[in-house]
Design an enzyme around this catalytic site. Structure first.
Site, PDB file in Angstrom:
ATOM      1  N   GLY A 108       0.787  -1.224   0.000  1.00  0.00           N
ATOM      2  CA  GLY A 108       0.000   0.000   0.000  1.00  0.00           C
ATOM      3  C   GLY A 108       0.816   1.270   0.000  1.00  0.00           C
ATOM      4  O   GLY A 108       0.307   2.333   0.364  1.00  0.00           O
ATOM      5  N   LYS A 111      -0.364   2.484  -4.243  1.00  0.00           N
ATOM      6  CA  LYS A 111      -0.900   3.816  -4.539  1.00  0.00           C
ATOM      7  C   LYS A 111      -0.598   4.252  -5.969  1.00  0.00           C
ATOM      8  O   LYS A 111      -1.341   5.033  -6.555  1.00  0.00           O
ATOM      9  CB  LYS A 111      -0.321   4.827  -3.558  1.00  0.00           C
ATOM     10  CG  LYS A 111      -0.772   4.628  -2.114  1.00  0.00           C
ATOM     11  CD  LYS A 111      -2.257   4.898  -1.952  1.00  0.00           C
ATOM     12  CE  LYS A 111      -2.668   4.980  -0.491  1.00  0.00           C
ATOM     13  NZ  LYS A 111      -2.565   3.690   0.205  1.00  0.00           N
ATOM     14  N   ASP A 124      -6.070   9.450   2.911  1.00  0.00           N
ATOM     15  CA  ASP A 124      -5.269  10.496   2.262  1.00  0.00           C
ATOM     16  C   ASP A 124      -6.066  11.296   1.237  1.00  0.00           C
ATOM     17  O   ASP A 124      -5.614  11.559   0.117  1.00  0.00           O
ATOM     18  CB  ASP A 124      -4.025   9.883   1.600  1.00  0.00           C
ATOM     19  CG  ASP A 124      -3.124   9.176   2.597  1.00  0.00           C
ATOM     20  OD1 ASP A 124      -3.241   9.472   3.798  1.00  0.00           O
ATOM     21  OD2 ASP A 124      -2.321   8.326   2.185  1.00  0.00           O
ATOM     22  N   TRP A 162      -3.513  -1.520   9.919  1.00  0.00           N
ATOM     23  CA  TRP A 162      -2.675  -1.262   8.745  1.00  0.00           C
ATOM     24  C   TRP A 162      -1.403  -0.662   9.316  1.00  0.00           C
ATOM     25  O   TRP A 162      -1.367   0.490   9.709  1.00  0.00           O
ATOM     26  CB  TRP A 162      -3.392  -0.289   7.812  1.00  0.00           C
ATOM     27  CG  TRP A 162      -2.607   0.226   6.640  1.00  0.00           C
ATOM     28  CD1 TRP A 162      -1.372   0.788   6.660  1.00  0.00           C
ATOM     29  CD2 TRP A 162      -3.026   0.266   5.270  1.00  0.00           C
ATOM     30  NE1 TRP A 162      -0.983   1.182   5.403  1.00  0.00           N
ATOM     31  CE2 TRP A 162      -1.983   0.863   4.525  1.00  0.00           C
ATOM     32  CE3 TRP A 162      -4.168  -0.147   4.597  1.00  0.00           C
ATOM     33  CZ2 TRP A 162      -2.064   1.072   3.152  1.00  0.00           C
ATOM     34  CZ3 TRP A 162      -4.248   0.057   3.227  1.00  0.00           C
ATOM     35  CH2 TRP A 162      -3.213   0.644   2.509  1.00  0.00           C
ATOM     36  N   ASP A 163      -0.340  -1.450   9.403  1.00  0.00           N
ATOM     37  CA  ASP A 163       0.825  -1.061  10.184  1.00  0.00           C
ATOM     38  C   ASP A 163       1.912  -0.457   9.303  1.00  0.00           C
ATOM     39  O   ASP A 163       2.459  -1.131   8.427  1.00  0.00           O
ATOM     40  CB  ASP A 163       1.381  -2.269  10.939  1.00  0.00           C
ATOM     41  CG  ASP A 163       2.102  -1.852  12.209  1.00  0.00           C
ATOM     42  OD1 ASP A 163       2.792  -0.819  12.161  1.00  0.00           O
ATOM     43  OD2 ASP A 163       1.951  -2.534  13.235  1.00  0.00           O
ATOM     44  N   ASP A 201       8.073   5.093   2.430  1.00  0.00           N
ATOM     45  CA  ASP A 201       7.796   5.888   1.234  1.00  0.00           C
ATOM     46  C   ASP A 201       7.786   7.383   1.502  1.00  0.00           C
ATOM     47  O   ASP A 201       7.718   8.170   0.561  1.00  0.00           O
ATOM     48  CB  ASP A 201       6.469   5.459   0.589  1.00  0.00           C
ATOM     49  CG  ASP A 201       5.293   5.480   1.564  1.00  0.00           C
ATOM     50  OD1 ASP A 201       5.507   5.780   2.758  1.00  0.00           O
ATOM     51  OD2 ASP A 201       4.158   5.185   1.128  1.00  0.00           O
TER      52      ASP A 201
END
Length: 874
Positions: A43, A74, A151, A254-255, A261
């Site tokens: 992700g 993404k 986001d 969601w770790d 990034d």
């Protein structure tokens, strides 16, 4: 299959292979017998993984006992930016093959889509498009889905405002409708826009957004949550119970603890940490969103699996405490004894033990050349609308090369794949190194201790791998050695002599332990990285006593001795970093190398620069009040460990000098930068002579006076200002120099009064009527009146510098490192700017200094007309 939702406490026997049933329900929280989702979410922002890498991921996940993979890159255009577009036939075939590969390895494939950037929630056509897109994915064999609204801005279009009372209700309404349309699949996840504590307004408990999610979202839909922050250092039981109470279900984490990034200079190789195994019965799952570089995620995923297996059946802590003979509990007690680190209180899981286990397993991969060094031609990339970024240009600009967004794939053959086929390295793994990861359990050094550390490799000759870099003709090498007066084999940054054609040493557990320490976790460094930082900070702050004459004062002598002891320890550990870099650069598994190389290159470069600066501190008198002491001991700054060292140097603001893109292809060649010694004069003169003629050797132009060029260009600086001079060495000897004078005006006076008279005695004044050769022109310079530097120049740029490197040095970063050392020494003694002088027609030098951040000084009275003056602030 529709998942049945239960509202009572689950009881009964636990069957192996049916892990993680929820044991009990908290007030207001749904209780059910769902499978605990534990695995990986792809992700991140950046170039997505290849199909081959994902299949390798499934193989690893199965062997480690993980069960879930979420596809959510993404920068896949059809996941986020162009989410409305259906997959082409070719793309569909690849996705189908990927789903099938996951199924073969007993991994649940969850397809995620992010429509929130531009979706109109009240438009039936938009909702129908979303349904149709996910229906297509179900035809690929996928039964798990996720809708992600992370986001994005919490703004609704006017049409949505007329239909929905809030942004949360709009998202929940569409999510519920899609969930029911798909037949209420057993795995369906929802990522809210407020997906962590810091984004919840005004707080988790009081957030209207999260309250709407908890009240309106259908109970069969799981909610993703990153913890207190986007990147959470710790996820506490209390924080999970708090959010579970609001959203009325157990969250799925969601770790982002290993996500990198957001900072291109960091990669995280430390263990899964800061999450108690007591969380397992309180969660719906944990999906780690790891590093962008696939091969860098071995430790992250391996240690997550160890954490999961340690309490995969959701046992509570009080039940474990009844047995004091727990092997893990005993080991944790032993590791905590005598340690001033934060004590580990989880009786089921030890991050340090998990790290050792992961590194031991990972070590085997470093000596194994992958079966295919490039991707198969069967896996051509899926061509869709995409944003093109040239990889080479992106590399040079310091940006992660992102070719996309393209759906799912980055399998196109690239330069790295071609390089990997042409590299032939020999490496083997020593089984004796399997249990040598001591650093993970070592005690952190205290501030008043010299941190002396033993190494089983001390005293062992190590090949630095220079042969894998620039190749040199043997005859040239012999000539260089002869010209250098029989210079002995150089001492490279690992402190050991380098020799050509030595056997390449394999990577050891010591190397991997050090690697993990250098790139540990977002909020902490490993023990030896902390040791390096503490020692450098102490050496810098206490350097004022080193150059002071003791005159029999025992207290000062003790201070000097302590400083030198700490400096020796710092150099020893710095050499280990270089040795680690050399060994890793020569590994057989080039896939691992290419993912790690930018990071190990960066840390090697900054450690080398800092080591050179420490050497300079140890041999010069200085005023410690001039240092920017920086009493802070920061742990989380942009740039990681390398960034912290940058901030601790006097030139912390010179960011351009610390951006040094790694060479392609990777090389193990190591250069050494150190303070100038009196015995270096001939080497510096040789480099000056061999680069004088626009980078070419000018020796034939001065055959009878070989020292003439050096006497004019560099002799004054190394004689009158040696404390601000550095040399660059490779395996053949000196190949570059960086020279300076902190106060140029004072230096010019001493140059005129001391150096020129000596040179006038050495070289006669030529007859100006003669046609001047280069020799005569230089000799005439010694008999000319030196120019007076205008105050307008020296008031802003008080220091003079002169740098050059030999033409055979093809690594552009070493010039930046040399300048970094020189500027650090000058600023440590009060300088705020430097200038240099370049001949009017010397295009090479003009380009050289321009790449180092110098700009031309505006025309002013008093400057010689035949020279160009360049300057840069510090």
């Amino acid at each position: 299959m529709v998942r049945k939702v239960k509202t009572s406490t689950i009881s009964g026997d636990v069957q192996l292979g049916e892990p993680t049933e929820v044991r009990e329900a908290k007030p207001g929280v749904m209780a059910d017998k769902r499978r605990f989702l534990c695995g990986v979410v792809e992700g991140f922002y950046g170039r997505p993984w290849t199909m081959e890498q994902r299949k390798e991921l499934f193989r690893r996940m199965k062997s480690w006992g993980l069960n879930t993979y979420m596809y959510a890159p993404k920068d896949d255009s059809k996941h986020r930016v162009f989410w409305r577009e259906m997959y082409s036939v070719e793309e569909a075939d690849q996705l189908m093959a990927l789903v099938s590969a996951a199924r073969e390895h007993e991994i649940e494939f969850v397809y995620a889509i992010s429509p929130g950037l531009d979706m109109s929630f009240s438009n039936p056509k938009e909702v129908a498009t979303l349904k149709r897109k996910l229906e297509q994915v179900t035809q690929f064999g996928c039964n798990g889905f996720a809708l992600l609204y992370d986001d994005i801005e919490q703004n609704m279009c006017p049409a949505d405002k007329e239909v929905f009372s809030s942004f949360a209700y709009a998202q929940v309404s569409v999510t519920n409708e899609v969930f029911q349309h798909l037949g209420e699949p057993s795995t369906f996840l929802f990522c809210p826009t407020e997906y962590c504590g810091s984004l919840s307004f005004p707080s988790v408990i009081q957030s209207p957004y999260l309250q709407t999610v908890g009240e309106k979202l259908l109970p069969g839909i799981d909610v993703l949550w990153t913890g207190p922050k986007v990147v959470s250092k710790d996820v506490s039981l209390e924080s999970i119970e708090e959010v579970a109470k609001v959203i009325k279900r157990r969250p799925v984490i969601w770790d982002n603890i290993h996500a990198n990034d957001y900072d291109q200079k960091r990669v995280f190789l430390g263990p899964f940490k800061g999450r108690s195994t007591e969380l397992i019965p309180r969660l719906g799952g944990v999906l780690t969103n790891p590093n962008c570089e696939f091969e860098a995620n071995y430790v992250a995923i391996h240690t997550l699996a160890t954490w999961y297996r340690s309490n995969m059946h959701g046992v509570r802590k009080d039940a474990v405490l009844e047995s004091e003979d727990s092997a893990v509990a005993v080991q944790i007690k032993l590791e905590n004894e005598g340690s001033d680190e934060e004590l580990e209180t989880d009786v089921l899981y030890s991050p340090r033990a998990a790290l050792r286990l992961a590194l031991t397993d990972w070590l085997q991969d470093f000596s194994v050349r992958p079966a295919g060094s490039s991707t198969s031609r069967d896996e051509e990339p899926m061509e869709t609308a995409s944003f093109k970024v040239d990889d080479a240009a992106a590399e040079q600009d310091g940006v992660r090369a992102v070719e996309g967004p393209k759906p799912m794939d980055t399998d196109r053959e690239n330069g790295i794949d071609i390089i990997s086929r042409n590299v032939t390295q020999q490496s083997s793994v020593s089984s004796e190194e399997a249990d040598l990861l001591r650093p993970s359990i070592e005690r952190l050094p205290k501030e008043n201790e010299p941190d002396v550390e033993k190494d089983e490799n001390d005293g062992v000759d190590v090949d630095n791998g220079e042969g894998s870099g620039l190749e040199h003709n043997k005859d040239i090498a012999l000539e260089q050695r002869q010209a250098h007066g029989g210079f002995a084999p150089m001492q490279t940054d690992d402190g050991l002599e380098t020799q050509s054609n030595c056997v390449i040493e394999p990577v050891t557990m010591e190397d991997l332990g050090l690697l993990a320490d250098m790139f540990y976790l977002p909020y902490e460094h490993g023990p030896r990285a902390v040791q390096l930082l503490r020692n450098f900070h102490w050496l810098k702050v206490n350097s004022g006593s080193v150059g002071v004459l003791t005159d029999g004062d025992e207290s000062i002598s003790a201070q000097v001795e302590e400083w030198r002891t700490r400096a020796a320890v710092f150099e020893q550990l710095s050499c280990r970093v270089t040795r680690m870099f050399t060994r890793l650069s020569n590994i057989a598994n080039r896939r691992i190398l290419y993912d790690l190389y930018p990071y190990i290159w960066d840390i090697k470069s900054i450690i080398s620069l800092v080591k050179s600066f420490v050497k300079w501190l140890g041999c010069q008198e200085k005023d410690p009040s001039q240092f920017l002491t920086g009493d802070q001991e920061p742990w989380v700054f942009r740039g990681g460990l390398a960034g912290e060292f940058q901030r601790m140097l006097p030139i912390d603001g010179a960011n351009d000098l610390f951006f040094q893109p790694p060479p392609l292809p990777p090389t193990a060649k190591v250069y050494t930068i150190r303070p100038y010694l009196n015995t270096d004069e001939s080497g510096v003169y040789r480099v000056c002579r061999e680069t004088y003629a626009d980078g070419m050797d000018a020796s034939p132009l001065v055959p009878e006076k070989p020292d003439l060029i050096g006497d004019w260009m560099v002799g004054g600086l190394i004689t009158l200002s040696p404390e601000y001079c550095f040399v660059l060495e490779d395996e053949y000897g000196i190949c570059g120099y960086a020279l300076g004078a902190v106060h140029a005006a004072e230096f010019n006076c001493r140059f005129a009064s001391a150096w020129l008279p000596a040179m006038q005695d050495k070289y006669r004044r030529p007859d100006t009527a003669e046609k001047l050769s280069l020799s005569l022109e230089l000799m005439l310079n010694f008999h000319s009146e030196p120019p007076v530097l205008p105050a307008a120049l020296t008031s802003h740029f008080p220091s003079l510098v002169r740098l050059d490197i030999h033409c055979h040095v093809n690594d552009p970063s070493v010039a930046k490192s040399m300048l970094g050392c020189l500027l650090s020494s000058l600023k440590a003694n009060g300088s705020q700017g430097v200038f240099c002088e370049v001949k009017l027609l010397d295009k090479r030098s003009l380009d050289f200094y321009a790449r180092l951040g110098f700009v031309e000084v505006p025309k002013m009275d008093g400057l010689p007309k035949d020279l160009i003056f360049l300057c840069r602030p510090i």
